[in-house]
Scaffold this motif. Structure first.
Motif, PDB file in Angstrom:
ATOM      1  N   LYS A  24       7.120  -6.396  -2.334  1.00 40.84           N
ATOM      2  CA  LYS A  24       5.862  -5.674  -2.097  1.00 40.84           C
ATOM      3  C   LYS A  24       5.372  -4.932  -3.349  1.00 40.84           C
ATOM      4  CE  LYS A  24       4.040  -2.158   1.047  1.00 40.84           C
ATOM      5  NZ  LYS A  24       4.379  -1.223   2.120  1.00 40.84           N
ATOM      6  N   ASP A  25       6.251  -4.215  -4.002  1.00 40.69           N
ATOM      7  CA  ASP A  25       5.844  -3.443  -5.177  1.00 40.69           C
ATOM      8  C   ASP A  25       5.415  -4.349  -6.326  1.00 40.69           C
ATOM      9  OD1 ASP A  25       6.320  -1.133  -3.831  1.00 40.69           O
ATOM     10  OD2 ASP A  25       8.272  -0.740  -4.741  1.00 40.69           O
ATOM     11  N   MET A  26       6.164  -5.414  -6.507  1.00 39.28           N
ATOM     12  CA  MET A  26       5.832  -6.343  -7.587  1.00 39.28           C
ATOM     13  C   MET A  26       4.443  -6.945  -7.375  1.00 39.28           C
ATOM     14  SD  MET A  26       7.452 -10.048  -8.443  1.00 39.28           S
ATOM     15  CE  MET A  26       6.275 -10.842  -7.353  1.00 39.28           C
ATOM     16  N   VAL A  27       4.187  -7.333  -6.138  1.00 36.66           N
ATOM     17  CA  VAL A  27       2.882  -7.937  -5.834  1.00 36.66           C
ATOM     18  C   VAL A  27       1.765  -6.926  -6.061  1.00 36.66           C
ATOM     19  CG1 VAL A  27       1.459  -8.941  -3.992  1.00 36.66           C
ATOM     20  CG2 VAL A  27       3.858  -9.603  -4.216  1.00 36.66           C
ATOM     21  N   TRP A  28       2.023  -5.695  -5.656  1.00 44.31           N
ATOM     22  CA  TRP A  28       0.989  -4.663  -5.842  1.00 44.31           C
ATOM     23  C   TRP A  28       0.695  -4.452  -7.324  1.00 44.31           C
ATOM     24  CZ3 TRP A  28      -3.082  -2.660  -4.118  1.00 44.31           C
ATOM     25  CH2 TRP A  28      -3.556  -1.430  -4.561  1.00 44.31           C
ATOM     26  N   ASN A  30       0.945  -6.602  -9.665  1.00 48.14           N
ATOM     27  CA  ASN A  30       0.140  -7.746 -10.125  1.00 48.14           C
ATOM     28  C   ASN A  30      -1.318  -7.609  -9.699  1.00 48.14           C
ATOM     29  OD1 ASN A  30       2.363  -8.928 -11.264  1.00 48.14           O
ATOM     30  ND2 ASN A  30       2.758 -10.332  -9.572  1.00 48.14           N
ATOM     31  N   ILE A  31      -1.515  -7.150  -8.481  1.00 48.76           N
ATOM     32  CA  ILE A  31      -2.889  -6.999  -7.975  1.00 48.76           C
ATOM     33  C   ILE A  31      -3.632  -5.934  -8.785  1.00 48.76           C
ATOM     34  CG2 ILE A  31      -4.252  -6.225  -5.988  1.00 48.76           C
ATOM     35  CD1 ILE A  31      -2.012  -7.477  -4.201  1.00 48.76           C
ATOM     36  N   GLU A  34      -4.521  -7.393 -12.049  1.00 49.76           N
ATOM     37  CA  GLU A  34      -5.558  -8.415 -11.949  1.00 49.76           C
ATOM     38  C   GLU A  34      -6.935  -7.805 -11.682  1.00 49.76           C
ATOM     39  OE1 GLU A  34      -6.042 -11.424 -12.511  1.00 49.76           O
ATOM     40  OE2 GLU A  34      -7.914 -11.707 -11.425  1.00 49.76           O
ATOM     41  N   LEU A  35      -6.962  -6.784 -10.866  1.00 51.49           N
ATOM     42  CA  LEU A  35      -8.246  -6.174 -10.505  1.00 51.49           C
ATOM     43  C   LEU A  35      -8.603  -4.987 -11.395  1.00 51.49           C
ATOM     44  CD1 LEU A  35      -7.911  -6.256  -6.599  1.00 51.49           C
ATOM     45  CD2 LEU A  35      -9.277  -7.777  -8.043  1.00 51.49           C
TER      46      LEU A  35
ATOM     47  N   TYR B  21      -3.353  -1.994   1.355  1.00 50.98           N
ATOM     48  CA  TYR B  21      -2.238  -2.837   0.901  1.00 50.98           C
ATOM     49  C   TYR B  21      -0.937  -2.368   1.538  1.00 50.98           C
ATOM     50  CZ  TYR B  21       1.161  -5.244  -1.985  1.00 50.98           C
ATOM     51  OH  TYR B  21       2.213  -6.013  -2.393  1.00 50.98           O
ATOM     52  N   ALA B  25       0.811  -5.243   3.590  1.00 54.63           N
ATOM     53  CA  ALA B  25       1.575  -6.120   2.689  1.00 54.63           C
ATOM     54  C   ALA B  25       2.908  -6.574   3.277  1.00 54.63           C
ATOM     55  CB  ALA B  25       1.796  -5.417   1.354  1.00 54.63           C
ATOM     56  N   LEU B  29       3.717 -10.466   3.667  1.00 53.22           N
ATOM     57  CA  LEU B  29       4.770 -11.138   2.889  1.00 53.22           C
ATOM     58  C   LEU B  29       5.731 -11.893   3.811  1.00 53.22           C
ATOM     59  CD1 LEU B  29       5.381  -8.343   0.259  1.00 53.22           C
ATOM     60  CD2 LEU B  29       4.876 -10.736  -0.308  1.00 53.22           C
ATOM     61  N   ALA B  43       4.758 -14.372  -2.255  1.00 49.76           N
ATOM     62  CA  ALA B  43       4.205 -13.306  -3.101  1.00 49.76           C
ATOM     63  C   ALA B  43       2.878 -13.741  -3.708  1.00 49.76           C
ATOM     64  CB  ALA B  43       5.207 -12.953  -4.195  1.00 49.76           C
ATOM     65  N   GLN B  47      -0.662 -11.990  -2.928  1.00 49.98           N
ATOM     66  CA  GLN B  47      -1.427 -11.455  -4.065  1.00 49.98           C
ATOM     67  C   GLN B  47      -2.860 -12.003  -4.054  1.00 49.98           C
ATOM     68  OE1 GLN B  47       0.567 -11.764  -7.880  1.00 49.98           O
ATOM     69  NE2 GLN B  47      -1.376 -12.066  -8.927  1.00 49.98           N
ATOM     70  N   ILE B  51      -6.493 -10.010  -3.399  1.00 52.60           N
ATOM     71  CA  ILE B  51      -7.546 -10.095  -4.421  1.00 52.60           C
ATOM     72  C   ILE B  51      -8.833 -10.638  -3.791  1.00 52.60           C
ATOM     73  CG2 ILE B  51      -8.236 -11.379  -6.497  1.00 52.60           C
ATOM     74  CD1 ILE B  51      -5.275 -11.048  -7.426  1.00 52.60           C
ATOM     75  N   ARG B  55     -12.388  -8.660  -3.434  1.00 49.34           N
ATOM     76  CA  ARG B  55     -13.613  -9.188  -4.046  1.00 49.34           C
ATOM     77  C   ARG B  55     -14.666  -9.608  -3.030  1.00 49.34           C
ATOM     78  NH1 ARG B  55     -10.519 -12.493  -8.843  1.00 49.34           N
ATOM     79  NH2 ARG B  55     -10.495 -10.796 -10.330  1.00 49.34           N
TER      80      ARG B  55
END
Lengths: 250, 184
Positions: A24-28, A30-31, A34-35, B21, B25, B29, B43, B47, B51, B55
């Motif tokens: 969960k933390d890793m994905v966050w 990345n998000i 990205e944003l 999130y 999340a 997941l 993942a 993700q 996103i 958007r």
């Protein structure tokens, strides 16, 4: 099913998916990256410096990219189908791959092509044009005095791959010094590969045809053209696009 | 609660997005892992889903329930990832098929985790509704909305999936009768 069995199923699903939940933390992170959430620049895509010299033209191809090409085989190409495609695929995404050991990121955009195609394309580097039922993806920055670089995609609905392959081989023979039917390949796309080149000099033209079964008795012809020096550049990049080639049928 | 959060996100409140999130999340997941059978693919799917939500939040109708919309995107992202290695994806990938291609596993059920393998062995058409039903607790109508299918189709697939799991559970219990290994 009794409540006890329901409980067991639910518990099994939970216990077996803990390892994903731990991401969960890793994905966050990345998000956020990205944003650009930390920069308050929530919807602006990073601009990429465009280089205009020939070497950047060649190297552009070595930057990772992915293009998911979605081809609707239905004869009625209605808005409903397009809407479904849009639901299925992200309108924009970031593609990350390692090229020559260097991780690179590209943003690709879902675009609606002509004649029943929808594609993801990195619009900072490539453009897509349609003519006579073919879609042509080519670099925006074209260098003079160098062989043209492009990838063409065409569907031949009434010809099986075997027939198409024969026609292509016949057409290439005599025009190119080297013509090879490399048989069935799985990478970058499950297809039959026909390779041709004019020679071994840096600016000799390389042609690659990937002939793909459209699963409806017809074929897709994907033609790549680049020059030898650009094999690791645009050549690799065009292949990377095909890694996500998709045929969508209704 | 979701509506208020979504309104804030629309206004550019990134903290609200973080809360969203945080709320979604974990389950996302888990569901994505059961669909893709791979935690890294899960993942990736989650993700991309968030996103996309971020958007496209302005296109979401606030009068509707957020969760089915969210999971519809998630399942689509999972399918997109699963489809990477195949050249064909049917838009309606869930055409009703009365034939049963899946085989019940012949695993020697020794541990609790084998039940997950049994779920995993179900065909997608049954497995995904089962996961959405059990893991996330969606109603049949919500699963139908997420998967874009008729509710009767969902009921039928859930029924078949449950029947299959029931038989597997019974076998599990017979196999482990007496040794107490199952259900720990």
């Amino acid at each position: 099913m009794d409540p006890m069995e329901d409980k067991k199923i639910k518990e099994a699903l939970f216990e077996s998916t803990d390892e994903a939940a731990e991401l969960k933390d890793m994905v966050w992170n990345n998000i956020r990256k990205e944003l650009n959430l930390d920069e308050g620049n929530k919807k602006t895509m990073k601009s990429k410096k465009k280089k205009s010299d020939i070497w950047s033209f060649v190297r552009y191809g070595s930057i990772a990219a992915a293009v998911a090409i979605v081809i609707l085989s239905n004869t009625e190409y209605g808005h409903a189908a397009v809407d479904k495609i849009r639901q299925m695929f992200a309108p924009n995404k970031v593609v990350e791959q390692k090229i020559e050991g260097m991780p690179t990121q590209d943003k690709v955009t879902l675009k609606e092509g002509s004649a029943k195609y929808i594609i993801y394309i990195d619009e900072q580097i490539y453009k897509m044009e349609s003519l006579n039922g073919k879609d042509k993806i080519s670099p925006i920055n074209k260098a003079e005095n160098y062989p043209e670089v492009y990838m063409e995609i065409e569907q031949i609905k009434d010809k099986k791959t075997a027939d198409v392959i024969g026609t292509i081989e016949k057409d290439l023979q005599g025009k190119y010094k080297k013509v090879e039917n490399r048989g069935k390949v799985k990478d970058p796309i499950e297809s039959t590969l026909i390779y041709a080149s004019t020679g071994t000099k840096w600016n000799d033209v390389v042609i690659k045809y990937y002939v793909v079964d459209n699963t409806k008795g017809g074929s897709f012809i994907i033609k790549q053209q680049f020059f030898l020096e650009a094999s690791e550049g645009h050549g690799a990049r065009l292949d990377n696009m095909l890694n996500e080639f998709k045929i969508i049928s209704e | 609660l979701d509506r208020r959060l979504l309104e804030k996100i629309r206004e550019g409140d990134n903290e609200a997005f973080a809360v969203l999130y945080n709320n979604y999340a974990d389950y996302a997941l888990r569901v994505a892992m059961t669909v893709t059978r791979n935690k890294m693919s899960a993942a990736d799917a989650v993700q991309e889903t968030f996103i996309r939500v971020y958007r496209n939040i302005n296109s979401f109708d606030l009068e509707k329930t957020f969760e089915p919309w969210f999971y519809k995107i998630l399942i689509n992202e999972c399918n997109r990832i699963l489809g990477k290695d195949t050249k064909t994806i049917a838009i309606d990938d869930f055409i009703e098929n009365s034939s049963d291609h899946s085989k019940e596993d012949d695993y020697k059920f020794e541990e609790y985790e084998t039940l997950y393998k049994a779920i995993d062995s179900l065909e997608d058409m049954s497995r995904i509704p089962i996961v959405l039903s059990y893991l996330k607790g969606f109603k049949d109508s919500e699963i139908a909305e997420i998967l874009g299918l008729n509710i009767n189709t969902i009921k039928s697939r859930l029924f078949k999936g449950r029947q299959k799991l029931k038989r597997i559970i019974e076998r599990l219990e017979e196999t482990n009768k007496g040794d107490g290994s199952y259900g720990r």
